[in-house]
Design an enzyme around this catalytic site. Structure first.
Site, PDB file in Angstrom:
ATOM      1  N   CYS A  43       0.825  -1.211   0.000  1.00  0.00           N
ATOM      2  CA  CYS A  43       0.000   0.000   0.000  1.00  0.00           C
ATOM      3  C   CYS A  43       0.856   1.257   0.000  1.00  0.00           C
ATOM      4  CB  CYS A  43      -0.921  -0.022   1.219  1.00  0.00           C
ATOM      5  SG  CYS A  43      -1.870   1.477   1.392  1.00  0.00           S
ATOM      6  N   CYS A  48      -1.538   1.781  -3.031  1.00  0.00           N
ATOM      7  CA  CYS A  48      -2.503   2.878  -2.842  1.00  0.00           C
ATOM      8  C   CYS A  48      -1.867   4.265  -2.835  1.00  0.00           C
ATOM      9  CB  CYS A  48      -3.244   2.719  -1.515  1.00  0.00           C
ATOM     10  SG  CYS A  48      -3.359   1.054  -0.868  1.00  0.00           S
ATOM     11  N   LYS A  51       0.117   5.399  -6.010  1.00  0.00           N
ATOM     12  CA  LYS A  51      -0.915   5.428  -7.055  1.00  0.00           C
ATOM     13  C   LYS A  51      -1.749   6.711  -6.961  1.00  0.00           C
ATOM     14  CE  LYS A  51      -4.834   4.094  -6.167  1.00  0.00           C
ATOM     15  NZ  LYS A  51      -5.525   2.843  -6.074  1.00  0.00           N
ATOM     16  N   TYR A 180      -9.411  -2.859 -11.113  1.00  0.00           N
ATOM     17  CA  TYR A 180      -9.255  -1.447 -10.769  1.00  0.00           C
ATOM     18  C   TYR A 180      -7.841  -0.939 -10.987  1.00  0.00           C
ATOM     19  CZ  TYR A 180      -7.172  -2.296  -6.118  1.00  0.00           C
ATOM     20  OH  TYR A 180      -6.336  -2.641  -5.082  1.00  0.00           O
ATOM     21  N   GLU A 184      -7.236   2.247 -13.263  1.00  0.00           N
ATOM     22  CA  GLU A 184      -6.635   3.451 -12.673  1.00  0.00           C
ATOM     23  C   GLU A 184      -5.378   3.861 -13.435  1.00  0.00           C
ATOM     24  OE1 GLU A 184      -8.124   2.975  -8.040  1.00  0.00           O
ATOM     25  OE2 GLU A 184      -6.183   2.149  -8.587  1.00  0.00           O
ATOM     26  N   HIS A 439     -26.694  22.069   0.337  1.00  0.00           N
ATOM     27  CA  HIS A 439     -26.817  22.725  -0.964  1.00  0.00           C
ATOM     28  C   HIS A 439     -25.839  23.882  -1.084  1.00  0.00           C
ATOM     29  CE1 HIS A 439     -28.912  23.923  -4.576  1.00  0.00           C
ATOM     30  NE2 HIS A 439     -28.920  25.164  -4.125  1.00  0.00           N
ATOM     31  N   GLU A 444     -26.008  16.086  -2.663  1.00  0.00           N
ATOM     32  CA  GLU A 444     -27.396  16.305  -2.209  1.00  0.00           C
ATOM     33  C   GLU A 444     -28.367  15.422  -3.006  1.00  0.00           C
ATOM     34  OE1 GLU A 444     -29.274  20.251  -3.121  1.00  0.00           O
ATOM     35  OE2 GLU A 444     -27.369  20.662  -4.076  1.00  0.00           O
TER      36      GLU A 444
HETATM   37  P1  FAD Z   1       1.311  -6.045   1.927  1.00  0.00           P
HETATM   38  O1  FAD Z   1       0.994  -4.621   2.157  1.00  0.00           O
HETATM   39  O2  FAD Z   1       1.568  -6.487   0.533  1.00  0.00           O
HETATM   40  O3  FAD Z   1       2.585  -6.365   2.838  1.00  0.00           O
HETATM   41  C1  FAD Z   1       3.242  -7.599   2.786  1.00  0.00           C
HETATM   42  C2  FAD Z   1       4.713  -7.353   3.085  1.00  0.00           C
HETATM   43  O4  FAD Z   1       5.329  -8.597   3.369  1.00  0.00           O
HETATM   44  C3  FAD Z   1       5.466  -6.749   1.931  1.00  0.00           C
HETATM   45  O5  FAD Z   1       6.100  -5.560   2.352  1.00  0.00           O
HETATM   46  C4  FAD Z   1       6.497  -7.817   1.543  1.00  0.00           C
HETATM   47  O6  FAD Z   1       7.727  -7.259   1.129  1.00  0.00           O
HETATM   48  C5  FAD Z   1       6.647  -8.565   2.848  1.00  0.00           C
HETATM   49  N1  FAD Z   1       7.092  -9.948   2.723  1.00  0.00           N
HETATM   50  C6  FAD Z   1       6.645 -10.894   1.864  1.00  0.00           C
HETATM   51  N2  FAD Z   1       7.244 -12.080   2.115  1.00  0.00           N
HETATM   52  C7  FAD Z   1       8.093 -11.874   3.155  1.00  0.00           C
HETATM   53  C8  FAD Z   1       8.970 -12.726   3.894  1.00  0.00           C
HETATM   54  N3  FAD Z   1       9.079 -14.028   3.609  1.00  0.00           N
HETATM   55  N4  FAD Z   1       9.708 -12.181   4.889  1.00  0.00           N
HETATM   56  C9  FAD Z   1       9.592 -10.858   5.203  1.00  0.00           C
HETATM   57  N5  FAD Z   1       8.766 -10.025   4.546  1.00  0.00           N
HETATM   58  C10 FAD Z   1       8.008 -10.526   3.545  1.00  0.00           C
HETATM   59  N6  FAD Z   1      -5.979  -1.059  -1.500  1.00  0.00           N
HETATM   60  C11 FAD Z   1      -6.859  -0.109  -1.098  1.00  0.00           C
HETATM   61  O7  FAD Z   1      -7.531  -0.294  -0.077  1.00  0.00           O
HETATM   62  N7  FAD Z   1      -7.022   1.057  -1.802  1.00  0.00           N
HETATM   63  C12 FAD Z   1      -6.304   1.324  -2.921  1.00  0.00           C
HETATM   64  O8  FAD Z   1      -6.470   2.380  -3.532  1.00  0.00           O
HETATM   65  C13 FAD Z   1      -5.360   0.352  -3.349  1.00  0.00           C
HETATM   66  N8  FAD Z   1      -4.609   0.584  -4.446  1.00  0.00           N
HETATM   67  C14 FAD Z   1      -3.675  -0.339  -4.830  1.00  0.00           C
HETATM   68  C15 FAD Z   1      -2.901  -0.081  -5.955  1.00  0.00           C
HETATM   69  C16 FAD Z   1      -1.973  -1.001  -6.391  1.00  0.00           C
HETATM   70  C17 FAD Z   1      -1.140  -0.688  -7.607  1.00  0.00           C
HETATM   71  C18 FAD Z   1      -1.792  -2.212  -5.663  1.00  0.00           C
HETATM   72  C19 FAD Z   1      -0.776  -3.223  -6.120  1.00  0.00           C
HETATM   73  C20 FAD Z   1      -2.551  -2.491  -4.541  1.00  0.00           C
HETATM   74  C21 FAD Z   1      -3.496  -1.554  -4.112  1.00  0.00           C
HETATM   75  N9  FAD Z   1      -4.302  -1.787  -2.997  1.00  0.00           N
HETATM   76  C22 FAD Z   1      -5.223  -0.846  -2.610  1.00  0.00           C
HETATM   77  C23 FAD Z   1      -4.238  -3.075  -2.248  1.00  0.00           C
HETATM   78  C24 FAD Z   1      -3.405  -2.939  -0.978  1.00  0.00           C
HETATM   79  O9  FAD Z   1      -2.147  -2.415  -1.281  1.00  0.00           O
HETATM   80  C25 FAD Z   1      -3.281  -4.307  -0.317  1.00  0.00           C
HETATM   81  O10 FAD Z   1      -4.545  -4.875  -0.130  1.00  0.00           O
HETATM   82  C26 FAD Z   1      -2.588  -4.207   1.049  1.00  0.00           C
HETATM   83  O11 FAD Z   1      -1.316  -3.638   0.939  1.00  0.00           O
HETATM   84  C27 FAD Z   1      -2.511  -5.605   1.693  1.00  0.00           C
HETATM   85  O12 FAD Z   1      -1.800  -5.525   2.910  1.00  0.00           O
HETATM   86  P2  FAD Z   1      -1.024  -6.804   3.469  1.00  0.00           P
HETATM   87  O13 FAD Z   1      -0.556  -6.429   4.828  1.00  0.00           O
HETATM   88  O14 FAD Z   1      -1.848  -8.006   3.319  1.00  0.00           O
HETATM   89  O15 FAD Z   1       0.205  -7.018   2.476  1.00  0.00           O
END
Ligand code: FAD
Length: 463
Positions: A43, A48, A51, A180, A184, A439, A444
């Site tokens: 994110c 997010c 983006k 999306y 986007e 308004h 509205e």
């Molecule tokens: P992540 O945020 O992906 O975090 C997982 C982390 O784990 C990463 O940093 C990774 O490096 C780390 N990792 C992986 N494996 C290992 C390991 N073995 N050891 C140590 N670290 C590891 N969501 C919204 O709500 N609104 C939006 O507008 C939106 N826009 C988006 C735009 C794009 C281009 C993308 C790709 C996603 C978007 N999302 C959006 C989705 C959102 O980013 C994800 O749903 C969210 O980040 C999920 O969080 P998470 O904690 O599950 O995983």
């Protein structure tokens, strides 16, 4: 002496992992968290946040055009891609620091390393060449863009990850996908002056959203100049001697572009994570299987966020983290609630939506009332912009509950956040009707659509 090094060890420092680590540490638990790339996760680092910064950047040309109708003369505008990238990178680095510091400030320990499960209580920190033990383990490793190895020339393609770091702004781009992220980015690149083609294998972009929004957004994007090819896929990508790419799409047409971006879905980060060693089950997509409380089949190991492939959104990962804390550390078993999630698509115009689409409501309810308005928002009157705004409420005729709200137009995402409250609270159309309008606003309209535009009874439309 404690039996384990940590009460909780979190693998993955993204939206879900950081929240869980910080809150558990603040409860006085001994917490460690490992991140292999950058704290903040998808994110903050490549989702997010960057983006949305790109979306803002891409909106300026329309603002400049619209200014004329309000009496402004804007000198010839110039755009500098490296400046945008550098400023965006500075902001992301600032946020990354905040995420790491928040965990440390609460008393948690952060590790800059890939972490791998060795068994149900042991984690190997790869960069440190050692193992640690933990009573509870939370897997929050997120996902990554799906690649397309079957596509000849796929090695020439980029994904959203690379789109945030391109050395040069392409002159022409083809984006494959209809979700999306694809939509986007098509709007972002188009807004920045890039000739943009969106190629999508399905019937209409943005499946699962209300069809009215999908069609109207599609038409508006085409009117702006984005080319959209539905029922179409790329068949091969070839690099030309001049470095550009020739993409052959369904039907044989060849598009010559500078970049091809694949936005065809996301894959859970579960490979090489030691899941087998710990005995954790995954589903067909590779996502970790969890119960209603985010617990895996191994009772001290939990998983939240995108790696579980439930609803891939940041607020959902954070909510799942908070529920996990309640369940695992506060003796208050709490299931994440995945119903009625308000969400936005930062297309141009924007989509804001919450609850059931018309098609979904018609399947579930005998009689549905549709309140629908399309109009030119006031800010487009003097600017001369022809874009229409669309607002739609889906109401159960029997209970009068508002089942869904769907908006296309400026600030639709902001409106969806607020509409999420009455719709989650199951308020009725009568509650909307007795709410005073603000308004003059576009919103509205949501409280002044008194008569249904049409009804759908047993699947049949009645005007
Ligand atoms: P992540 O945020 O992906 O975090 C997982 C982390 O784990 C990463 O940093 C990774 O490096 C780390 N990792 C992986 N494996 C290992 C390991 N073995 N050891 C140590 N670290 C590891 N969501 C919204 O709500 N609104 C939006 O507008 C939106 N826009 C988006 C735009 C794009 C281009 C993308 C790709 C996603 C978007 N999302 C959006 C989705 C959102 O980013 C994800 O749903 C969210 O980040 C999920 O969080 P998470 O904690 O599950 O995983």
């Amino acid at each position: 002496m404690a039996a384990y090094d940590y009460d909780l060890f979190v693998i993955g420092g993204g939206s879900g992992g950081v929240r869980a680590a910080r809150v558990a540490a603040a409860l006085g638990k001994r917490v460690g968290i490992a991140e292999e790339y950058r704290f903040g996760g998808t994110c903050v680092i490549r989702g997010c946040v960057p983006k949305k910064l790109f979306v803002y950047a891409s909106q300026f040309p329309e603002h400049f055009e619209d200014a004329a109708g309000y009496g402004w003369t804007v000198p010839q505008a110039r755009f500098d891609w490296p400046t945008l990238i550098a400023n965006k990178d500075r902001e992301i680095a600032r946020l990354e620091g905040i995420y790491r510091n928040n965990v440390q400030g609460a008393g948690g320990e952060t590790f800059q390393t890939r972490a791998v499960l060795v068994d149900r209580h042991t984690v190997r920190l790869e960069a440190e060449g050692r193992t640690i033990t933990a009573d509870q383990i939370l897997v929050a490793t997120g996902g990554r863009p799906a690649l397309h190895p079957a596509l000849p020339g796929h090695e020439h393609c980029i994904t959203s990850n690379e789109a945030f770091h391109l050395a040069e702004l392409p002159k022409a781009i083809m984006i494959e996908g209809g979700g999306y992220i694809a939509v986007e980015f098509a709007n972002i690149f188009h807004g920045l002056g890039v000739a943009t083609t969106l190629v999508y294998r399905g019937t209409e972009i943005l499946s699962r959203f209300d069809m009215d929004l999908r069609r109207t957004l599609h038409e508006t994007m085409e009117t702006k100049g984005i080319r959209i090819l539905c029922h179409s896929i790329s068949e091969k990508v070839e690099k030309r001697p001049d470095g550009r790419l020739d993409v052959t799409v369904t039907g044989g047409e060849v598009l010559t572009v500078d970049q091809v971006m694949l936005a065809i879905g996301r894959t859970p980060n579960t490979e090489g994570l030691g899941l087998e060693a710990a005995g954790i089950e995954t589903g067909v997509t590779g996502a970790i299987e969890v119960d209603a409380y985010s617990r895996t089949n191994i009772d001290n190991i939990w998983a939240i966020g995108d790696v579980t492939n439930r609803v891939q959104l940041t607020p959902v990962a954070i909510h799942e983290a908070m529920c996990f804390i309640e369940t695992a550390f506060k003796d208050n078993p709490t299931r994440p609630d995945h119903e009625t999630i308000a969400t936005a698509v930062f297309s141009q115009p924007e989509i804001g939506t919450v609850g059931l689409s018309e098609d979904e409501a018609v399947k579930r309810f005998d009689e549905v009332e549709i309140y629908r308005a399309t109009f030119r928002p006031m800010r487009h009157t003097l600017s001369g912009r022809q874009e229409k705004m669309l607002m739609k409420l889906v109401v159960d005729a029997k209970s009068r509950k508002v089942l869904g709200a769907h908006i296309l137009g400026p600030d639709a995402g902001e409106m969806a956040q607020l509409l999420g409250i009455p719709i989650k609270a199951e308020l009725t159309k009568d509650d909307f009707d007795r709410t005073m309008a603000v308004h003059p606003t576009a919103a509205e309209e949501l409280v002044t659509m008194y008569k249904p535009t049409y009804r759908v009874k047993n699947g049949k439309r009645i005007d």
